[in-house]
Design an enzyme around this catalytic site. Structure first.
Site, mmCIF file in Angstrom:
data_model
loop_
_atom_site.group_PDB
_atom_site.id
_atom_site.type_symbol
_atom_site.label_atom_id
_atom_site.label_comp_id
_atom_site.label_asym_id
_atom_site.label_seq_id
_atom_site.Cartn_x
_atom_site.Cartn_y
_atom_site.Cartn_z
ATOM 1 N N ARG A 1 0.862 -1.175 0.000
ATOM 2 C CA ARG A 1 0.000 0.000 0.000
ATOM 3 C C ARG A 1 0.904 1.232 0.000
ATOM 4 O O ARG A 1 2.021 1.197 0.538
ATOM 5 C CB ARG A 1 -0.905 0.023 1.233
ATOM 6 N N LYS B 1 -2.054 -2.494 8.057
ATOM 7 C CA LYS B 1 -3.247 -2.042 8.768
ATOM 8 C C LYS B 1 -3.274 -2.611 10.177
ATOM 9 O O LYS B 1 -2.891 -3.750 10.418
ATOM 10 C CB LYS B 1 -4.499 -2.485 8.006
ATOM 11 N N HIS C 1 -2.456 2.454 -5.850
ATOM 12 C CA HIS C 1 -3.029 1.213 -5.319
ATOM 13 C C HIS C 1 -3.247 0.186 -6.419
ATOM 14 O O HIS C 1 -3.261 -1.029 -6.147
ATOM 15 C CB HIS C 1 -4.348 1.504 -4.605
ATOM 16 N N ARG D 1 -0.598 -2.358 -6.542
ATOM 17 C CA ARG D 1 -0.787 -3.469 -5.592
ATOM 18 C C ARG D 1 -1.693 -4.531 -6.222
ATOM 19 O O ARG D 1 -1.415 -5.728 -6.123
ATOM 20 C CB ARG D 1 -1.386 -2.921 -4.299
ATOM 21 N N HIS E 1 -3.367 -9.577 3.932
ATOM 22 C CA HIS E 1 -4.814 -9.658 4.115
ATOM 23 C C HIS E 1 -5.138 -10.507 5.333
ATOM 24 O O HIS E 1 -4.620 -11.615 5.482
ATOM 25 C CB HIS E 1 -5.486 -10.272 2.886
#
Length: 326
Positions: free
Chosen positions: A167, A193, A260, A263, A286
């Site tokens: 990201r 994240k 993005h 990615r 993820h």
């Protein structure tokens, strides 16, 4: 405790214990402010803690109906109907999370919120660049930079985005010190994240570009950001996005070509090359395999498109061949 105090405590809990990102915190703050503002008007006064427990399913549905009406009234300003639905779904998620917090930490339970339906939205499939365009991005964008430093920086940054599937925020949060693991083991430690860490292997071409960039870095001290702005400090994501907008305009590419999208390109091109879905999940960071599976659907959609355009029997109208009967 007032409802506003409870919201503030909830956001502090999200930040410290759930390690939610600052963007998530601000989005939830705005969502809950809208919710409480509606309830204050709908219930003729801002509810206190006991009042929050008494909010009925009809009240929740009235709030959702107003959100739907606002979205309909401003439809022309929305990018797509799906985006409006995703926004409403996020607001429902914020309210549900808030009431779960109230039940677990403040002893305020409201069973009606569990019956609140989430607006459904169709998640768009990833739209990657072609292999040719993705490989051209780093060099082409670097050639548009106005200073030698920016040229070296942008070339290394965009090669890193495509070569490692990062990201833009993950790449820009790297410091020079993070190159230590790259030199010793060939991997980068990435903070994604929720401040979750993962190890990402770095291709030789990307590693070489980063090493060259380090020699050109204006202040290559360990604590310095790996990608600084021209005036110092950490490079802002908006600057990288602007550089890509300028390049895609010159290249005649559509608006979905963003940092993005590199990615998405990384994941799609790995999948097309036969990479295992679980491996791609780990590389992208993820939390759920279902998120990674979108690339499977995107690949199927691409194959169907190729088939529909290329197969002779897929044509809607077939011209009779010369020498044959109609």
């Amino acid at each position: 405790m007032t409802a506003e105090d409870a919201v503030q405590k909830f956001l502090e809990w999200m930040a410290t214990e759930k390690r939610a990102s600052p963007l998530t915190i601000e989005a939830y703050r705005a969502d809950l402010a809208r919710f409480l503002s509606f309830m204050a008007e709908h219930l003729d006064g801002l509810p206190d803690m006991a009042g929050l427990a008494r909010i009925s399913l009809r009240d929740f549905r009235a709030w959702l109906a107003q959100e739907q009406a606002r979205a309909t009234a401003s439809r022309q300003r929305q990018s797509t109907p799906d985006r409006a639905a995703r926004t409403r779904a996020r607001r429902v998620s914020a309210v549900r999370s808030f009431f779960r917090y109230l039940a677990r930490r403040q002893g305020v339970e409201n069973p009606a919120v569990a019956l609140l339906a989430t607006p459904r939205s169709k998640k768009p499939l990833p739209r990657p660049l072609s292999v040719t365009d993705a490989k051209a991005v780093p060099e082409d964008i670097a050639s548009l930079a106005h200073t030698p430093m920016a040229q070296q920086r942008d070339g290394a940054l965009f090669l890193l985005l495509y070569g490692c599937g990062l990201r833009i925020s993950e790449a820009l949060n790297l410091n020079i010190a993070d190159l230590g693991t790259l030199a010793s083991s060939g991997v980068l430690r990435i903070r994604g994240k929720g401040n979750k860490e993962r190890l990402v292997p770095v291709l030789p071409a990307v590693r070489q570009a980063l090493e060259v960039w380090r020699t050109q870095h204006p202040s290559p001290q360990p604590e310095e950001p790996m990608f600084p702005g021209v005036r110092g400090g950490r490079l802002q994501a908006g600057v990288a996005q602007k550089a890509m907008r300028e390049w895609r305009a010159l290249a005649g590419l559509p608006d979905h070509v963003t940092p993005h999208a590199l990615r998405h390109s990384f994941a799609t091109h790995l999948m097309e090359g036969g990479a295992d879905l679980r491996v791609i999940q780990e590389l992208l960071g993820h939390a759920s395999l279902s998120t990674t599976q979108r690339y499977t659907l995107a690949d199927e959609a691409r194959l169907l498109d190729v088939w529909s355009r290329a197969h002779p029997r897929a044509q809607k109208t077939a011209q009779p061949r010369e020498g044959t009967r109609d």
